[in-house]
Design an enzyme around this catalytic site. Structure first.
Site, mmCIF file in Angstrom:
data_model
loop_
_atom_site.group_PDB
_atom_site.id
_atom_site.type_symbol
_atom_site.label_atom_id
_atom_site.label_comp_id
_atom_site.label_asym_id
_atom_site.label_seq_id
_atom_site.Cartn_x
_atom_site.Cartn_y
_atom_site.Cartn_z
ATOM 1 N N ALA A 65 8.322 -4.505 -0.873
ATOM 2 C CA ALA A 65 9.230 -4.298 -2.118
ATOM 3 C C ALA A 65 10.016 -3.454 -1.533
ATOM 4 C CB ALA A 65 8.472 -4.201 -3.342
ATOM 5 N N GLY A 108 4.731 -5.762 -0.274
ATOM 6 C CA GLY A 108 4.953 -7.268 -0.660
ATOM 7 C C GLY A 108 5.166 -8.196 0.142
ATOM 8 N N GLU A 111 1.973 -9.372 1.043
ATOM 9 C CA GLU A 111 1.281 -10.446 -0.163
ATOM 10 C C GLU A 111 2.190 -11.817 -0.364
ATOM 11 O OE1 GLU A 111 2.447 -7.226 -2.857
ATOM 12 O OE2 GLU A 111 0.366 -6.947 -3.461
ATOM 13 N N GLU A 131 0.873 0.490 0.488
ATOM 14 C CA GLU A 131 1.179 1.185 -0.783
ATOM 15 C C GLU A 131 0.640 2.415 -1.201
ATOM 16 O OE1 GLU A 131 0.619 -2.106 -0.059
ATOM 17 O OE2 GLU A 131 1.811 -3.432 -1.295
HETATM 18 N N1 DAK Z 1 12.273 -0.729 1.015
HETATM 19 C C1 DAK Z 1 13.379 -0.017 1.077
HETATM 20 N N2 DAK Z 1 14.102 -0.065 2.251
HETATM 21 C C2 DAK Z 1 13.330 -0.022 3.313
HETATM 22 C C3 DAK Z 1 11.887 -0.661 3.472
HETATM 23 C C4 DAK Z 1 11.694 -0.799 1.816
HETATM 24 N N3 DAK Z 1 10.246 -1.294 1.796
HETATM 25 N N4 DAK Z 1 11.413 -0.691 4.501
HETATM 26 C C5 DAK Z 1 12.415 -0.236 5.198
HETATM 27 N N5 DAK Z 1 13.555 0.058 4.629
HETATM 28 C C6 DAK Z 1 14.502 0.535 5.425
HETATM 29 C C7 DAK Z 1 14.815 1.981 5.673
HETATM 30 O O1 DAK Z 1 14.833 2.836 4.749
HETATM 31 C C8 DAK Z 1 15.961 1.995 6.705
HETATM 32 O O2 DAK Z 1 17.178 2.019 5.942
HETATM 33 P P1 DAK Z 1 18.172 3.078 6.511
HETATM 34 O O3 DAK Z 1 17.693 4.399 6.699
HETATM 35 O O4 DAK Z 1 18.695 2.389 7.931
HETATM 36 O O5 DAK Z 1 19.344 2.957 5.446
HETATM 37 C C9 DAK Z 1 15.947 0.460 7.397
HETATM 38 O O6 DAK Z 1 15.224 -0.208 6.547
HETATM 39 C C10 DAK Z 1 15.235 0.558 8.695
HETATM 40 O O7 DAK Z 1 13.686 1.130 8.525
HETATM 41 P P2 DAK Z 1 13.285 2.213 9.532
HETATM 42 O O8 DAK Z 1 14.333 2.990 10.101
HETATM 43 O O9 DAK Z 1 12.097 3.026 8.946
HETATM 44 O O10 DAK Z 1 12.736 1.518 10.697
HETATM 45 P P3 DAK Z 1 11.229 1.915 11.601
HETATM 46 O O11 DAK Z 1 11.510 0.576 12.601
HETATM 47 O O12 DAK Z 1 11.718 3.303 12.217
HETATM 48 O O13 DAK Z 1 10.315 1.880 10.673
HETATM 49 C C11 DAK Z 1 8.675 0.695 9.010
HETATM 50 C C12 DAK Z 1 9.955 0.598 10.143
HETATM 51 C C13 DAK Z 1 8.475 -0.914 8.346
HETATM 52 C C14 DAK Z 1 7.400 1.138 9.421
HETATM 53 C C15 DAK Z 1 9.407 1.599 7.964
HETATM 54 O O14 DAK Z 1 10.649 1.185 7.631
HETATM 55 C C16 DAK Z 1 8.399 1.697 6.666
HETATM 56 O O15 DAK Z 1 7.511 2.395 6.639
HETATM 57 N N6 DAK Z 1 8.722 0.935 5.599
HETATM 58 C C17 DAK Z 1 8.312 1.034 4.316
HETATM 59 C C18 DAK Z 1 7.088 0.294 4.084
HETATM 60 C C19 DAK Z 1 6.310 0.049 2.983
HETATM 61 O O16 DAK Z 1 5.706 1.364 2.676
HETATM 62 N N7 DAK Z 1 6.291 -1.017 2.449
HETATM 63 C C20 DAK Z 1 5.536 -1.260 1.147
HETATM 64 C C21 DAK Z 1 6.463 -1.048 -0.111
HETATM 65 S S1 DAK Z 1 5.662 -0.983 -1.691
HETATM 66 C C22 DAK Z 1 4.978 -5.768 -7.335
HETATM 67 C C23 DAK Z 1 4.996 -6.570 -6.314
HETATM 68 C C24 DAK Z 1 5.038 -6.268 -5.160
HETATM 69 C C25 DAK Z 1 4.831 -4.712 -4.861
HETATM 70 C C26 DAK Z 1 4.842 -4.017 -6.076
HETATM 71 C C27 DAK Z 1 4.821 -4.642 -7.241
HETATM 72 N N8 DAK Z 1 5.038 -6.294 -8.771
HETATM 73 C C28 DAK Z 1 4.895 -7.919 -8.782
HETATM 74 C C29 DAK Z 1 5.024 -5.690 -9.988
HETATM 75 C C30 DAK Z 1 4.950 -4.244 -3.668
HETATM 76 C C31 DAK Z 1 4.948 -3.119 -3.360
HETATM 77 C C32 DAK Z 1 5.434 -2.748 -1.743
HETATM 78 O O17 DAK Z 1 5.443 -3.469 -1.033
#
Ligand code: DAK
Length: 257
Positions: A65, A108, A111, A131
């Site tokens: 997400a 997400g 998911e 998460e």
């Molecule tokens: N959201 C926003 N931006 C993101 C992102 C995300 N989930 N993942 C990556 N980006 C962005 C980064 O901020 C970066 O942006 P800039 O800095 O270039 O502006 C760009 O994408 C490239 O990412 P990185 O520079 O970090 O790239 P790397 O290759 O170094 O690292 C990575 C890739 C995937 C390991 C890293 O980006 C990372 O850890 N990303 C976050 C992963 C994460 O935590 N995902 C889970 C998010 S929580 C719901 C439904 C669903 C959900 C919740 C509620 N309901 C129905 C209510 C789901 C929740 C989640 O998914």
């Protein structure tokens, strides 16, 4: 229909939806989810489409997400957005959905992948539920679908560490159907979708529903559901055509009636 966060194509009865926010690894914001589900529902109604493929790009299926949208929002704001409703509608799509996954499928993104019926993964796929690293937990089926898919021990490890697993490991645990070289993940998924698109559509949809029911129903009720589906399909034109074609030693021509 033109969209901002996805692209859409239809070829040989296969609908292809590509998540298209590459700069932020296809992070799933509200608009993308609205567009995706609207298009899935449109394709579900479109008789030209018999199977659907959802994909991202080589680097990311979806990295979760969009954290920008969640970071500042209060619990009440998020609850009022009713984000869950749009996610729930994916499992109501009656046509089969294949996920073609390369790179990150996190949070997400994982998911969404698990909401699909079949998953073709590239060797580069990294799949997980991180998460917990953000101080929260999955909200769109991560604890439920992952546990059903890989069992409670592996699910617990993945959910509590937040560490992603490789495509190979995901395959060993039955989380993905097949792992292929990165050059082939999309073509393999489309090939499989085209094969399914040749099958009799009513039987395809009935089988999809019956398999979904197997997750929820006690065995005996699932068996009854299956049997009723079988009886219903006996009334279809495609059943006549399928059996007649077998007896005449020719290829069937299924019409979806
Ligand atoms: N959201 C926003 N931006 C993101 C992102 C995300 N989930 N993942 C990556 N980006 C962005 C980064 O901020 C970066 O942006 P800039 O800095 O270039 O502006 C760009 O994408 C490239 O990412 P990185 O520079 O970090 O790239 P790397 O290759 O170094 O690292 C990575 C890739 C995937 C390991 C890293 O980006 C990372 O850890 N990303 C976050 C992963 C994460 O935590 N995902 C889970 C998010 S929580 C719901 C439904 C669903 C959900 C919740 C509620 N309901 C129905 C209510 C789901 C929740 C989640 O998914």
């Amino acid at each position: 229909m033109s969209y901002a966060c996805i692209t859409v194509a239809i070829e040989e009865s296969v609908g292809l939806i590509t998540l298209n926010r590459p700069k932020i690894l296809n992070a799933l914001n509200l608009q993308l989810m609205d567009e995706l589900v609207a298009e899935l529902e449109r394709m579900d109604r479109d008789p030209e489409v018999r199977a659907i493929v959802i994909t991202g790009n080589e680097k990311a299926f979806a990295a979760g997400a969009d954290i920008n949208e969640m970071a500042e929002a209060s619990a009440i704001e998020i609850m009022k957005r009713d984000q869950f409703a749009v996610w729930d509608r994916i499992s109501l799509i009656s046509k089969p959905i294949i996920a073609a996954v390369s790179g990150f499928a996190l949070g997400g993104g994982c998911e969404l992948m698990m909401s699909c019926d079949i998953v073709i993964a590239s060797e580069t796929a990294r799949i997980g539920q991180p998460e917990i690293n953000l101080g929260v937990m999955p909200g769109a089926g991560g604890t439920q679908r992952l546990t059903r898919a890989v069992g409670p021990r592996k699910a617990m490890e993945m959910l509590l560490t937040g560490e992603p697993i490789s495509a190979r490991e995901a395959w060993q645990y039955g989380l993905v159907n097949r792992v292929v070289p990165v050059e082939a993940y999309l073509t393999e998924a489309v090939k499989l979708a085209k094969k399914i698109a040749q099958q009799p559509p009513l039987a395809v949809q009935m089988i999809k529903k019956a398999v979904q029911k197997a997750e929820d129903l006690p065995l005996i009720e699932g068996m009854h559901y299956e049997r009723n589906g079988f009886y219903l399909l006996l009334a279809s034109e495609d059943r006549k055509e399928g059996m007649q074609a077998f007896l005449e030693k020719r290829k069937p021509r299924f019409t979806g009636n």
